[in-house]
Design a protein around this motif. Sequence first.
Motif, short mmCIF file in Angstrom:
data_model
loop_
_atom_site.label_atom_id
_atom_site.label_comp_id
_atom_site.label_asym_id
_atom_site.label_seq_id
_atom_site.Cartn_x
_atom_site.Cartn_y
_atom_site.Cartn_z
N HIS A 1 0.72 -1.22 0.05
CA HIS A 1 -0.03 0.06 0.02
C HIS A 1 0.95 1.49 -0.14
CE1 HIS A 1 0.56 1.08 4.51
NE2 HIS A 1 0.53 -0.41 4.54
N SER B 1 -3.10 -6.99 8.24
CA SER B 1 -2.63 -6.50 7.00
C SER B 1 -3.65 -6.87 5.97
CB SER B 1 -1.46 -6.69 6.79
OG SER B 1 -1.29 -8.03 6.16
N ASP B 2 -3.53 -6.30 4.62
CA ASP B 2 -4.37 -6.93 3.54
C ASP B 2 -4.20 -8.48 3.52
OD1 ASP B 2 -5.76 -4.78 3.16
OD2 ASP B 2 -4.13 -4.03 1.60
N GLU C 1 -5.02 0.67 2.61
CA GLU C 1 -5.01 -0.22 3.58
C GLU C 1 -4.83 0.28 5.24
OE1 GLU C 1 -2.78 -2.83 6.41
OE2 GLU C 1 -2.23 -1.02 5.96
N SER D 1 -9.21 -0.71 4.11
CA SER D 1 -9.17 -1.41 2.60
C SER D 1 -10.34 -1.47 2.02
CB SER D 1 -8.57 -2.88 2.73
OG SER D 1 -7.02 -2.71 3.21
#
Length: 371
Positions: free
Chosen positions: A79, A314-315, A137, A141
């Motif tokens: 990101h 996190s993603d 993010e 997101s």
Amino acid sequence: MTLRKSTPVRVDAMLDDLRTLVDIESPSRDVDALKASAEAVAAVIEGRLGGRADLVESAAGPHVHWTGGGEPAVLILGHHDTVFPLGTLARRPFTVRDGRATGPGVFDMLGGLVQAIHGLAALDDRSGVEILVTADEEVGSHSSRALIEERALACGAVLVFEGAADGGALKTGRKGCGTFHVSIAGRASHAGLEPAAGINALVEAAHQVLDIAALGRPDIGTTVTPTVASAGTLDNVVPAAATVVVDVRVESAGEKDRVESAFAALAPHVDGAEITVRGGIGRPPMPESASTELFAVARTLLPGLEGTAVGGGSDGNFTAALGVPTLDGLGAVGGGAHADHEYLVVDAMTERANLVTGLVQARQHQAGARS
């Protein structure tokens, strides 16, 4: 594993690109700033890897997507939004001193992006590789999740370039995380003349904070932490409204369901008070099993490399929840994420870029063997 490189990774070139990205501030939700940042990220990708990096417009700002062509085999995920407001750079400019690079976003996560790009640039063959750099993010997101999940499923493996854990360890597991907002509605009255005529939202909020905190199960990794509260208007008015914001982290889907159900069942203690709950655990847990295969490859490339589960999300949480092999914490070695002392260890940049090279080659080889 023998790496087939076309060019060696150069630290000075990585620092030049890192300076370029840091010097364009990119706070989440500032769409104009994020547009400039996305354009800079795209230019760095194109300059180092060739091809075209597309800007994918969204309500949160542009995401950046690049592909090396061929059948998708591995997704490089990062990101470009940061948590620092405009003006931080003037106070804390990009600096390299005593083996450390400092400046807003160097560790979380612009340094990781640069290392990933330069690790890919060392490869003769970049087929099957995709890069996705999102704009939101740091704020959940919401605009990028569908795109992340689509490309993760298409590629079949995800390398996430968030900063490394302590000591340079990779992040092999993450807790699911989310935020709840609890709103309490009461009734105002004069605190001196007729306090009993009011419904004290602040008193109700105090009860709710205790009930909410009791939902935590730290023995099994569940933390439920009230973090922000507000109530009242004047010192002589019974508060008519209050809010409580709560951070939640869980290690299992079962705990996610339990905690969300408990928030939905919150009941008032003060007669007449009303409670409304919104929010939830938006990032599902990333089980350590999701990283097993990729982490094993990483350890063959860098013997002694450690892995650890962490509390932050996190993603990679999204991609792991889909069952896609996911390895996180491949970005910068350093520390101080979201803080003024944020830093990146310069001497570790080459090693981490080379790790990218090896992981991508391994994935290309695996995908080729299956085709």
